[in-house]
Design a protein around this motif. Sequence first.
Motif, PDB file in Angstrom:
ATOM      1  N   LEU A 226      97.087  51.925  40.760  1.00 10.58           N
ATOM      2  CA  LEU A 226      97.140  52.894  39.721  1.00 10.58           C
ATOM      3  C   LEU A 226      96.937  52.425  38.368  1.00 10.58           C
ATOM      4  CD1 LEU A 226      99.821  55.567  40.739  1.00 10.58           C
ATOM      5  CD2 LEU A 226      97.253  55.713  40.621  1.00 10.58           C
ATOM      6  N   GLU A 227      97.578  51.059  38.036  1.00 13.91           N
ATOM      7  CA  GLU A 227      97.380  50.667  36.676  1.00 13.91           C
ATOM      8  C   GLU A 227      96.024  50.196  36.308  1.00 13.91           C
ATOM      9  OE1 GLU A 227     101.706  50.704  37.808  1.00 13.91           O
ATOM     10  OE2 GLU A 227      99.565  49.913  38.861  1.00 13.91           O
ATOM     11  N   GLN A 228      95.171  49.955  37.542  1.00 12.87           N
ATOM     12  CA  GLN A 228      93.802  49.483  37.263  1.00 12.87           C
ATOM     13  C   GLN A 228      92.877  51.019  36.956  1.00 12.87           C
ATOM     14  OE1 GLN A 228      93.234  47.398  40.863  1.00 12.87           O
ATOM     15  NE2 GLN A 228      93.439  45.165  39.825  1.00 12.87           N
ATOM     16  N   SER A 231      91.525  52.413  33.833  1.00 10.21           N
ATOM     17  CA  SER A 231      90.251  51.964  32.851  1.00 10.21           C
ATOM     18  C   SER A 231      89.107  52.715  33.194  1.00 10.21           C
ATOM     19  CB  SER A 231      89.909  50.518  33.410  1.00 10.21           C
ATOM     20  OG  SER A 231      90.992  49.658  33.136  1.00 10.21           O
ATOM     21  N   TYR A 232      89.131  53.688  33.940  1.00 10.06           N
ATOM     22  CA  TYR A 232      87.979  54.594  34.210  1.00 10.06           C
ATOM     23  C   TYR A 232      88.275  55.925  33.771  1.00 10.06           C
ATOM     24  CZ  TYR A 232      86.576  50.746  37.572  1.00 10.06           C
ATOM     25  OH  TYR A 232      86.211  49.603  37.994  1.00 10.06           O
ATOM     26  N   SER A 233      87.157  56.834  33.602  1.00 11.08           N
ATOM     27  CA  SER A 233      87.418  58.215  33.355  1.00 11.08           C
ATOM     28  C   SER A 233      87.152  59.127  34.536  1.00 11.08           C
ATOM     29  CB  SER A 233      86.336  58.420  32.177  1.00 11.08           C
ATOM     30  OG  SER A 233      84.921  58.645  32.902  1.00 11.08           O
ATOM     31  N   ALA A 234      87.429  60.354  34.481  1.00 15.87           N
ATOM     32  CA  ALA A 234      87.072  61.247  35.455  1.00 15.87           C
ATOM     33  C   ALA A 234      85.692  61.360  35.930  1.00 15.87           C
ATOM     34  CB  ALA A 234      87.368  62.640  35.272  1.00 15.87           C
ATOM     35  N   ALA A 261      97.340  57.730  32.170  1.00 11.02           N
ATOM     36  CA  ALA A 261      96.285  59.001  32.303  1.00 11.02           C
ATOM     37  C   ALA A 261      95.084  58.182  32.390  1.00 11.02           C
ATOM     38  CB  ALA A 261      96.205  59.775  31.142  1.00 11.02           C
ATOM     39  N   LEU A 262      93.885  59.046  33.063  1.00 11.99           N
ATOM     40  CA  LEU A 262      92.491  58.387  32.963  1.00 11.99           C
ATOM     41  C   LEU A 262      92.079  58.228  31.609  1.00 11.99           C
ATOM     42  CD1 LEU A 262      91.121  60.568  35.735  1.00 11.99           C
ATOM     43  CD2 LEU A 262      91.792  58.373  36.045  1.00 11.99           C
TER      44      LEU A 262
END
Length: 265
Positions: A226-228, A231-234, A261-262
Amino acid sequence: MMIRPAELAAIKAGVVDLAFRRWAKPRVVVGTRMRTGVGVIEVTSLEQVSVSSLRAEDARRAGAPSLAALREALAARPEDPLWRIGLAYAGPDPREALRAAVPDAAEIAAINARLDRLDAASSYGTWTRETLDLIDLNPTVRAPELAAQVGRETADFKKDVRKLKELGLTESLAIGYLLSPRGEAVVDAGLPEPRVREPREAGTPLPRSIGAPATRALRAVEVTTLEQVVSYSAADLAAMHGVGPMAISRLREALAERGLALTGE
């Protein structure tokens, strides 16, 4: 009792504490404890009610957008009684702590005795050590592939792995399994030398609720925790083949539980 992931997260957060079900007869009792993806959920009350008795407060506490929406959702199977079920978060799954607890020699002997009893009770034969070894040597491999390696039906194989999970020896992932630290200690105790394994991934594993397609898509870009994901948006996630709106929603929920959060949210 089936509870959707979003409702489970809301129960854990204390936002939802009621559920309504159409059942011919109760499927839970007060005090029932259910192990779920967010931990243990306890049934705190149970009573038969009528749709006409429902109020807006009931809808709010059940996580429904409105009283009308709640009543509409309960319109199916009107011949079955309606049950009002109180729910509360009762803490983490105790198997989590058990999995991390590395046993001493006496505990290993007790675990081995339990495994012997499982083997003796099985029509398949001695399966426990074979299955532990199979998972150890094939981490994160899908259950059907593991079952095929030992000539077993997938459903029966999964049922047996759940017995090992109850003992704290295995961990279920979105795709496949791992031995827990407890399971590794039991396996190593039966080997001449401890087995050399890849280091465990640091961080929180991806939630199983996102499904295998989304998990495969994230693994393809080397995202396994999850921590990785932060780094990404929805939009980034939606562009990945296999990551649909439901998976993104469940990732958001899992991130929010940990104060994450994203990107861009």
